[in-house]
Scaffold this motif. Structure first.
Motif, PDB file in Angstrom:
ATOM      1  N   ASN A  10     -35.966  -3.113  -7.451  1.00 50.36           N
ATOM      2  CA  ASN A  10     -35.405  -3.614  -6.193  1.00 50.36           C
ATOM      3  C   ASN A  10     -36.378  -4.519  -5.438  1.00 50.36           C
TER       4      ASN A  10
ATOM      5  N   GLY B 178     -32.414  -0.594  -9.440  1.00 52.99           N
ATOM      6  CA  GLY B 178     -33.007   0.279  -8.425  1.00 52.99           C
ATOM      7  C   GLY B 178     -34.518   0.302  -8.496  1.00 52.99           C
TER       8      GLY B 178
ATOM      9  N   GLU C  33     -27.802  -0.269 -13.253  1.00 49.65           N
ATOM     10  CA  GLU C  33     -28.071   0.236 -11.903  1.00 49.65           C
ATOM     11  C   GLU C  33     -29.470   0.837 -11.792  1.00 49.65           C
TER      12      GLU C  33
END
Length: 191
Positions: free
Chosen positions: A69, A66, A62
Motif C-alpha cells: 500500500n 495491502g 488484495e
C-alpha cells in the motif's frame, strides 16, 4: 499448487521489492520466474509463482496490494489456465534478433509489430532507448519466426518498412552471438 502470473507497476522506490516478496512469502508462494524493468523511474515486474490451492487470484491481489500500500502498486493477477497464451513452440520456430536504429519518429514500432503480427511472428523480448536529444533511437526485438515463413521474405518486408522510415534493420540469427551494444546500455539476449 496453482500457478499465477502477476504483474505490478509503481513509481520506483527503495524497498518495493522487499514488500512484494514479503507479501508473496506470506501467501506461501514459490517464485518460478520473474522479470523486472525500471523505465523512466517506474518499476515494473512480472512474476510467475506457484501458490497453495486455497489461494484464489482475488485474495492474492488484495494481499499484495495491502502489503504494498505504501508504494501505490498496481497489481494484476492472471491464471494461465484461464487466459491461455498462444505461442509458437520451439520446434515450430527459429529465433532471431532484430537490431533497429535511426531517426526517432512516431509509429515505428506500430508498423514493425503490425507486420510481424500479420506474418505470425511472436515478439519474445523488446528493448528500446532514445538518445538524450530524442532525435535517434536503438531497438532490439527478439522474435520467434514460424518455420513455415520464408526468412528472406520477412527480412525484405522489414527492410522495406524501415527503408521508408529512413531507419536501419539487421537480422541476427540464433546461431550468431547476440550481444548488442548501444550508447546507453549493453544487453545480452539469450536466443
Amino acid at each position: 499448487m496453482n500457478r499465477y502470473i502477476i504483474s505490478l507497476l509503481a513509481a520506483n522506490r527503495v524497498g518495493i521489492m522487499a514488500a512484494i516478496t514479503t507479501a508473496m512469502d506470506e501467501l506461501g508462494a514459490n517464485l518460478q520466474e520473474t522479470s523486472i524493468a525500471v523505465i523512466q523511474d517506474f518499476f515494473s515486474i512480472v512474476i510467475a509463482a506457484d501458490f497453495p490451492d486455497q489461494r484464489d487470484p482475488t485474495l492474492i491481489q488484495e494481499h499484495i496490494e495491502g502489503i504494498c500500500n505504501a508504494y501505490n502498486v498496481e497489481v494484476c493477477v492472471k491464471d494461465p489456465e484461464v487466459d491461455v497464451p498462444t505461442i509458437l513452440l520451439p520446434t515450430e520456430s527459429d529465433k532471431y534478433l532484430l537490431a533497429i536504429s535511426g531517426k526517432n519518429q512516431a509509429g515505428i514500432l506500430r508498423k514493425i509489430s503490425s507486420q510481424l503480427g500479420q506474418d505470425g511472428v511472436d515478439i519474445l523480448d523488446l528493448s528500446a532507448t532514445s538518445a538524450e536529444d530524442g532525435q535517434t533511437f536503438e531497438m532490439m526485438i527478439k522474435i520467434a519466426v514460424p518455420k513455415t515463413l520464408d526468412i528472406m521474405d520477412l527480412q525484405n518486408e522489414m527492410e522495406n518498412i524501415c527503408g521508408h522510415l529512413d531507419i536501419s534493420v539487421d537480422f541476427i540469427s540464433e546461431s550468431d552471438s547476440a550481444i548488442i551494444s548501444s550508447q546507453s546500455q549493453t544487453r545480452m539476449f539469450k536466443l
